[in-house]
Scaffold this motif. Structure first.
Motif, short mmCIF file in Angstrom:
data_model
loop_
_atom_site.label_atom_id
_atom_site.label_comp_id
_atom_site.label_asym_id
_atom_site.label_seq_id
_atom_site.Cartn_x
_atom_site.Cartn_y
_atom_site.Cartn_z
N GLY A 72 0.78 -1.23 0.00
CA GLY A 72 0.00 0.00 0.00
C GLY A 72 0.80 1.27 0.00
N ASN A 73 2.01 1.24 0.58
CA ASN A 73 2.82 2.46 0.68
C ASN A 73 3.81 2.60 -0.47
OD1 ASN A 73 4.51 0.37 1.43
ND2 ASN A 73 5.40 1.41 3.19
N GLU A 74 3.62 1.82 -1.54
CA GLU A 74 4.52 1.88 -2.70
C GLU A 74 3.75 2.45 -3.89
OE1 GLU A 74 6.28 -1.98 -3.15
OE2 GLU A 74 7.18 -1.94 -1.14
N SER A 75 3.73 3.77 -3.98
CA SER A 75 2.83 4.45 -4.91
C SER A 75 3.48 4.98 -6.18
CB SER A 75 2.18 5.64 -4.19
OG SER A 75 3.18 6.56 -3.77
N THR A 76 4.81 4.90 -6.27
CA THR A 76 5.50 5.51 -7.41
C THR A 76 5.05 4.91 -8.73
OG1 THR A 76 7.42 5.89 -5.99
CG2 THR A 76 7.76 6.11 -8.36
N THR A 77 4.93 3.60 -8.77
CA THR A 77 4.54 2.96 -10.04
C THR A 77 3.09 3.25 -10.39
OG1 THR A 77 4.15 0.89 -8.81
CG2 THR A 77 6.27 1.14 -9.93
N THR A 78 2.27 3.51 -9.39
CA THR A 78 0.88 3.90 -9.69
C THR A 78 0.86 5.24 -10.42
OG1 THR A 78 0.14 2.75 -7.69
CG2 THR A 78 -1.42 4.28 -8.71
N LYS A 79 1.68 6.18 -9.95
CA LYS A 79 1.78 7.47 -10.64
C LYS A 79 2.26 7.26 -12.08
CE LYS A 79 4.48 9.26 -7.42
NZ LYS A 79 5.31 10.19 -6.62
N ALA A 80 3.24 6.38 -12.26
CA ALA A 80 3.77 6.12 -13.60
C ALA A 80 2.75 5.45 -14.50
CB ALA A 80 5.03 5.26 -13.50
N ILE A 81 1.91 4.59 -13.93
CA ILE A 81 0.86 3.96 -14.72
C ILE A 81 -0.10 5.01 -15.27
CG2 ILE A 81 -1.26 2.58 -14.49
CD1 ILE A 81 0.39 0.64 -12.74
N PHE A 82 -0.45 6.00 -14.44
CA PHE A 82 -1.35 7.05 -14.93
C PHE A 82 -0.64 7.98 -15.91
CE2 PHE A 82 -4.05 5.57 -11.51
CZ PHE A 82 -5.31 5.65 -12.09
N ASP A 83 0.68 8.13 -15.79
CA ASP A 83 1.43 8.83 -16.83
C ASP A 83 1.33 8.06 -18.15
OD1 ASP A 83 2.30 10.72 -14.96
OD2 ASP A 83 4.17 9.63 -14.55
N PHE A 84 1.42 6.75 -18.06
CA PHE A 84 1.33 5.89 -19.25
C PHE A 84 -0.07 5.97 -19.87
CE2 PHE A 84 0.83 1.70 -21.33
CZ PHE A 84 1.93 1.73 -22.19
N LEU A 85 -1.10 5.97 -19.03
CA LEU A 85 -2.47 6.11 -19.54
C LEU A 85 -2.66 7.46 -20.22
CD1 LEU A 85 -4.55 4.54 -16.60
CD2 LEU A 85 -4.02 3.52 -18.82
N LYS A 86 -1.98 8.48 -19.72
CA LYS A 86 -2.05 9.80 -20.36
C LYS A 86 -1.44 9.73 -21.76
CE LYS A 86 -2.78 14.36 -19.55
NZ LYS A 86 -1.85 15.11 -18.67
N LEU A 87 -0.33 9.00 -21.89
CA LEU A 87 0.29 8.82 -23.20
C LEU A 87 -0.65 8.11 -24.17
CD1 LEU A 87 2.80 8.87 -25.10
CD2 LEU A 87 3.48 6.69 -24.05
N ILE A 88 -1.33 7.10 -23.69
CA ILE A 88 -2.25 6.35 -24.55
C ILE A 88 -3.45 7.21 -24.95
CG2 ILE A 88 -3.70 4.29 -24.70
CD1 ILE A 88 -0.60 3.85 -24.53
N SER A 89 -3.88 8.08 -24.05
CA SER A 89 -5.05 8.92 -24.32
C SER A 89 -4.72 10.16 -25.14
CB SER A 89 -5.68 9.38 -22.99
OG SER A 89 -5.98 8.30 -22.17
N TYR A 90 -3.51 10.73 -24.92
CA TYR A 90 -3.10 11.96 -25.60
C TYR A 90 -1.69 11.76 -26.17
CZ TYR A 90 -6.94 13.72 -22.74
OH TYR A 90 -8.16 13.89 -22.15
#
Length: 380
Positions: A72-90
């Motif tokens: 639960g306290n390992e959030s860095t990759t979650t942020k990166a996943i949403f960066d990746f989703l941003k790339l796929i969307s835009y």
């Protein structure tokens, strides 16, 4: 192409997510906004009955299962996943590459597998169970959710996304900023077909990362433990890759590390550039992680009744305070020799220090100030 993906990231990363503390509340609006782009649903619930969201995208035949914040306290990759989703969307200048990606792959993403631990900012879930040691027992609801998704999807590749502590380093001198592992499938650590596939994907990421952080790419020890999810899935014949976001410079919020995880994902799926490195040696040339760092190190310190060449090692401890992770410095070890490296290092040259205005020291002591008596200087 490397500079192109860096330029895209600078202007387009998911700026609404930042810091170390990341819960379902932080991603709720993003999930709502992406509901027109992707298939967003609920995979199940946690031990405390929080919803575990699941995101699906792509129409390709290669099925990939991704999960983050198993701890639960390992959030860095979650942020990166949403960066990746941003790339796929835009995608911008990567429109063609993203179109090929979406036609080639079907992604299933669980952005926060352990929402209870995320809320508490703990590694374990609400029952104090490490979900990454629950692969066989399936004692926890979150573990059963992941297994159900795995069995229904029958993925061709799994990505197990984590953070690693700032204690890890490489080649005796460099911080481990991003590390990979193609987990073993048995105690003999045989290079099975599943591991070969995982290694080939990791090699794509390495190809890009060596241009950015050549000395900071690590490899985790592949000792076998089938209670760990990655090992369990690899034993089942499914290629699995462990991602570990680590430390660099003064990046305790892991905003720099997240960018390297993003670049690794973009490279792994041939969006940022095309790479097909097959050689297993490419992967095994990455140095293994070593526990060689502390956050703050005081070298050559004189301590009463101790040898004058003592080393005091201090480590930051994460503390959740009013919805934000703060960092408290504590004494981690006192060594006879200068055996640890520091992300911040002070050489006392045989002088003594006052810690919290006191000379008495003990392991685990919370540190608010460090005063260099010889030079009449406040270090921290």
């Amino acid at each position: 192409m490397v500079m192109k993906i860096i330029d895209w990231y600078k202007d387009n990363f998911e700026a609404s997510l930042s810091g170390r503390y990341l819960t379902l509340n932080h991603i709720e609006n993003l999930l709502d906004s992406y509901s027109t782009f992707f298939d967003i649903n609920v995979a199940g619930t946690s031990e405390n009955d929080f919803k575990i969201p699941i995101i699906r995208l792509g129409t390709g035949t290669k099925k990939v299962l991704v999960w983050s914040q198993m701890h639960g306290n390992e959030s860095t990759t979650t942020k990166a996943i949403f960066d990746f989703l941003k790339l796929i969307s835009y995608p911008g200048i990567f429109l063609k590459e993203v179109e090929i990606f979406l036609k080639s792959y079907s992604f299933t993403i669980i952005p926060i597998l352990n929402p209870d631990g995320a809320k508490l900012n703990t590694r374990e879930n609400a029952n104090e169970v490490d979900l990454n040691r629950d692969a066989k027992n399936l004692s926890q609801k979150e573990s059963r959710v992941l297994r159900k998704v795995f069995e229904e999807l029958k993925p061709d590749l799994c990505l197990n996304m984590h953070d690693q502590r700032s204690i890890f380093g490489l080649n005796g001198k460099f911080p481990a900023t991003i590390s990979f592992l193609a987990p073993a499938a048995n105690k003999k650590r045989t290079i099975t077909p599943a591991r070969v596939t995982a290694i080939s994907y990791i090699n794509r990421s390495i190809d890009l990362l060596v241009e950015l952080i050549p000395d900071n790419i690590g490899r985790f020890d592949d000792g076998y433990n089938d209670n760990c999810v990655g090992d369990f899935f690899t034993t089942a014949g499914v290629p699995t890759i462990l991602f570990e976001a680590g430390h660099i410079n003064d990046d305790y919020e892991r905003e720099v590390s997240r960018s390297y995880i993003f670049y690794a994902l973009a490279a792994m799926f041939n969006i940022s550039h095309f790479s097909e490195v097959k050689s297993k040696e490419h992967y095994f040339k990455i140095p293994e992680n070593e526990k060689i760092f502390n956050d703050v190190v005081l070298n050559n310190v004189y301590i009463s009744n101790e040898k004058p060449s003592s080393q005091i090692c201090l480590q930051y401890r994460e503390v959740l305070t009013r919805g934000k992770v703060t960092f408290e410095l504590v004494i981690d070890s006192i060594n006879e020799k200068n055996e640890k490296l520091g992300h911040q290092t002070f050489n006392l040259e045989g002088g003594s220090v006052l810690i919290n205005s006191q000379e008495k020291l003990h392991i685990g002591k919370k540190v608010t100030s460090i005063f260099d008596k010889r030079n009449n200087l406040m270090l921290i």
